[in-house]
Write a protein that holds these residues in place. Structure first.
Motif, PDB file in Angstrom:
ATOM      1  N   ASN A  62      60.228  59.453 105.909  1.00  0.00           N
ATOM      2  CA  ASN A  62      60.353  60.804 105.322  1.00  0.00           C
ATOM      3  C   ASN A  62      61.318  60.836 104.140  1.00  0.00           C
ATOM      4  OD1 ASN A  62      58.971  61.262 107.636  1.00  0.00           O
ATOM      5  ND2 ASN A  62      60.522  62.547 108.597  1.00  0.00           N
ATOM      6  N   ILE A  63      61.578  59.663 103.560  1.00  0.00           N
ATOM      7  CA  ILE A  63      62.545  59.607 102.458  1.00  0.00           C
ATOM      8  C   ILE A  63      61.908  60.182 101.200  1.00  0.00           C
ATOM      9  CG2 ILE A  63      63.652  57.937 100.903  1.00  0.00           C
ATOM     10  CD1 ILE A  63      64.498  56.435 103.400  1.00  0.00           C
ATOM     11  N   SER A  64      62.699  60.927 100.436  1.00  0.00           N
ATOM     12  CA  SER A  64      62.205  61.576  99.226  1.00  0.00           C
ATOM     13  C   SER A  64      61.660  60.541  98.242  1.00  0.00           C
ATOM     14  CB  SER A  64      63.347  62.349  98.587  1.00  0.00           C
ATOM     15  OG  SER A  64      63.000  62.758  97.310  1.00  0.00           O
ATOM     16  N   TYR A  67      63.617  59.630  94.641  1.00  0.00           N
ATOM     17  CA  TYR A  67      64.584  58.549  94.454  1.00  0.00           C
ATOM     18  C   TYR A  67      63.872  57.218  94.266  1.00  0.00           C
ATOM     19  CZ  TYR A  67      68.473  61.538  95.789  1.00  0.00           C
ATOM     20  OH  TYR A  67      69.419  62.525  95.818  1.00  0.00           O
ATOM     21  N   ALA A 118      72.351  67.080  90.064  1.00  0.00           N
ATOM     22  CA  ALA A 118      72.094  67.754  91.346  1.00  0.00           C
ATOM     23  C   ALA A 118      73.243  67.537  92.319  1.00  0.00           C
ATOM     24  CB  ALA A 118      70.795  67.248  91.947  1.00  0.00           C
ATOM     25  N   ILE A 119      73.744  66.305  92.396  1.00  0.00           N
ATOM     26  CA  ILE A 119      74.821  66.024  93.357  1.00  0.00           C
ATOM     27  C   ILE A 119      76.124  66.678  92.906  1.00  0.00           C
ATOM     28  CG2 ILE A 119      76.238  64.148  94.313  1.00  0.00           C
ATOM     29  CD1 ILE A 119      73.699  62.620  94.747  1.00  0.00           C
ATOM     30  N   SER A 122      75.970  70.294  93.797  1.00  0.00           N
ATOM     31  CA  SER A 122      76.173  70.491  95.236  1.00  0.00           C
ATOM     32  C   SER A 122      77.642  70.353  95.590  1.00  0.00           C
ATOM     33  CB  SER A 122      75.355  69.467  96.025  1.00  0.00           C
ATOM     34  OG  SER A 122      74.035  69.510  95.614  1.00  0.00           O
ATOM     35  N   ARG A 125      79.554  73.377  94.527  1.00  0.00           N
ATOM     36  CA  ARG A 125      79.310  74.506  95.426  1.00  0.00           C
ATOM     37  C   ARG A 125      80.082  74.332  96.732  1.00  0.00           C
ATOM     38  NH1 ARG A 125      73.452  75.284  96.677  1.00  0.00           N
ATOM     39  NH2 ARG A 125      73.071  73.447  95.436  1.00  0.00           N
ATOM     40  N   LEU A 126      80.187  73.048  97.165  1.00  0.00           N
ATOM     41  CA  LEU A 126      80.862  72.748  98.428  1.00  0.00           C
ATOM     42  C   LEU A 126      82.375  72.933  98.295  1.00  0.00           C
ATOM     43  CD1 LEU A 126      80.132  71.685 101.262  1.00  0.00           C
ATOM     44  CD2 LEU A 126      80.685  69.414 100.437  1.00  0.00           C
TER      45      LEU A 126
ATOM     46  N   ILE B  43      74.927  59.230  99.065  1.00  0.00           N
ATOM     47  CA  ILE B  43      75.762  60.452  99.074  1.00  0.00           C
ATOM     48  C   ILE B  43      74.897  61.651  99.466  1.00  0.00           C
ATOM     49  CG2 ILE B  43      77.043  62.068  97.587  1.00  0.00           C
ATOM     50  CD1 ILE B  43      78.026  59.654  96.019  1.00  0.00           C
ATOM     51  N   SER B  44      73.710  61.718  98.830  1.00  0.00           N
ATOM     52  CA  SER B  44      72.791  62.824  99.127  1.00  0.00           C
ATOM     53  C   SER B  44      72.370  62.820 100.598  1.00  0.00           C
ATOM     54  CB  SER B  44      71.578  62.696  98.210  1.00  0.00           C
ATOM     55  OG  SER B  44      70.559  63.509  98.632  1.00  0.00           O
ATOM     56  N   LEU B  47      75.574  63.883 102.689  1.00  0.00           N
ATOM     57  CA  LEU B  47      76.131  65.213 102.396  1.00  0.00           C
ATOM     58  C   LEU B  47      75.479  66.326 103.229  1.00  0.00           C
ATOM     59  CD1 LEU B  47      78.388  65.783 100.428  1.00  0.00           C
ATOM     60  CD2 LEU B  47      76.700  66.519  98.764  1.00  0.00           C
ATOM     61  N   THR B  51      77.643  68.566 105.883  1.00  0.00           N
ATOM     62  CA  THR B  51      77.943  69.988 105.659  1.00  0.00           C
ATOM     63  C   THR B  51      77.427  70.841 106.823  1.00  0.00           C
ATOM     64  OG1 THR B  51      75.958  70.127 104.340  1.00  0.00           O
ATOM     65  CG2 THR B  51      78.022  69.912 103.138  1.00  0.00           C
ATOM     66  N   LEU B  58      74.586  73.161 103.400  1.00  0.00           N
ATOM     67  CA  LEU B  58      74.377  73.133 101.953  1.00  0.00           C
ATOM     68  C   LEU B  58      72.954  72.628 101.693  1.00  0.00           C
ATOM     69  CD1 LEU B  58      75.916  73.241  99.158  1.00  0.00           C
ATOM     70  CD2 LEU B  58      76.215  70.803  99.437  1.00  0.00           C
ATOM     71  N   LEU B  60      70.608  70.930  99.470  1.00  0.00           N
ATOM     72  CA  LEU B  60      70.620  70.068  98.279  1.00  0.00           C
ATOM     73  C   LEU B  60      69.363  70.287  97.445  1.00  0.00           C
ATOM     74  CD1 LEU B  60      71.928  66.684  99.684  1.00  0.00           C
ATOM     75  CD2 LEU B  60      73.086  68.147  98.059  1.00  0.00           C
ATOM     76  N   ALA B  64      67.559  63.988 100.209  1.00  0.00           N
ATOM     77  CA  ALA B  64      67.313  62.553 100.396  1.00  0.00           C
ATOM     78  C   ALA B  64      66.085  62.310 101.258  1.00  0.00           C
ATOM     79  CB  ALA B  64      68.534  61.901 101.034  1.00  0.00           C
TER      80      ALA B  64
END
Lengths: 128, 190
Positions: A62-64, A67, A118-119, A122, A125-126, B43-44, B47, B51, B58, B60, B64
């Motif tokens: 299920n990895i995006s 990337y 994007a990171i 994030s 925002r965090l 990291i993605s 994260l 969170t 959060l 994203l 990922a």
């Protein structure tokens, strides 16, 4: 195509290239480019198998795919740049080869920009 | 516990992919670039659950991983392969739209941006990158900025007023360069 066939082709082209370089250096460079392109095309099928394997692996986990696509593009850019830079070096154009490598590095960084943005967003925002 | 299990499972696969990708590289000088992207990937991946664990979830923009697997969808419907592909395309569309919106908002004078992306109909696999055939960006001016008066041409050739705007042109050029999308496929309305 098997590895021994590729090595054989490379050796034959190298020997012809060494002979040609003394008589007609420009033809030797063209022969080298042609041989490089032929070897690359012969390996294309195997490259596709590796890429498909990686895509399946990412898909199952299920990895995006975003990337994976970016990393595969980076690998492709580095191979193309290496191919071009080596040809330039063989033709005695070391400065041009360095420029090709620089262009590849910039291209790779441009590819990574969307992820970095994007990171960073994030994280901001965090931790405001 | 389930979240931890998923995190470890996905991290293991990401690190395996990173190692494999490094092996594929032709020279050592490009190694750092792949490591950078894979580091951001890790990291993605970390994260999001972190969170959630800290009770501060959060969302994203480039996740990922997805919670629903495209390969699970064929079980749900007869034409599940198409549904799975649509889900992957939709996720990719959202990521791209967000990136283009962030780029557009980075241009001075742009207050809000809406992005519509259309992909070509292909018979590619689930994780193949869809081909972009059109990007439509609708820009709104930032509050407090006054749109400069356009020069009035009398008797000149009729031109498209939307393409004349320098902000729209700037956004178009930036998106084309950074996202590697052909400029002719991008339409910007300001």
């Amino acid at each position: 195509m098997e590895i021994w066939q590729i090595v054989g082709l490379a050796l034959i082209v190298t020997i012809i290239g060494v002979v040609l370089r003394k008589i007609q250096p420009e033809i030797a460079v063209q022969l080298s480019i042609l041989a490089g392109a032929v070897i690359f095309l012969l390996m294309f099928g195997k490259i596709k198998v590796i890429v498909d394997l990686l895509q399946n692996l990412a898909d199952q986990a299920n990895i995006s795919s975003y990337y994976l696509i970016i990393v595969l593009k980076i690998v492709g850019i580095s191979y193309l740049a290496e191919f071009g830079a080596q040809i330039c070096r063989d033709a005695g154009e070391g400065a041009l080869a360095t420029k090709v490598e620089l262009a590849a590095k910039i291209g790779v960084l441009v590819l990574a920009i969307p992820i970095i943005v994007a990171i960073l967003e994030s994280l901001v925002r965090l931790i405001p | 516990m389930q979240a931890l299990q998923t995190l470890i499972h996905n991290l293991a696969i990401i690190l395996l992919l990173a190692t494999f990708m490094e092996m594929l590289l032709p020279n050592k000088s490009m190694r750092g670039y792949v490591q950078l992207v894979m580091g951001l990937f890790v990291i993605s991946a970390v994260l999001n659950p972190l969170t959630a664990f800290l009770k501060h979830p959060l969302e994203l923009e480039i996740p990922a991983w997805t919670s629903a697997a495209p390969q699970d969808m064929p079980v749900l419907a007869a034409d599940g392969a198409r549904l799975g592909k649509d889900a992957v395309e939709e996720q990719y569309r959202r990521i791209l739209a967000h990136q283009i919106r962030a780029l557009a908002l980075g241009v001075g004078g742009v207050g809000e941006a809406q992005v519509e992306i259309s992909f070509a109909e292909t018979s590619a696999g689930l994780t193949d990158q869809p081909r972009i055939v059109g990007v439509e960006i609708l820009l709104s001016p930032a509050q407090g900025t006054v749109e400069p008066v356009r020069p009035v041409l009398i008797g000149g050739e009729a031109q498209n007023p939307k393409s004349e705007n320098p902000v729209a042109l700037d956004v178009k050029e930036k998106v084309a360069k950074l996202m590697e999308i052909p400029e002719e496929t991008i339409v910007v309305h300001f």
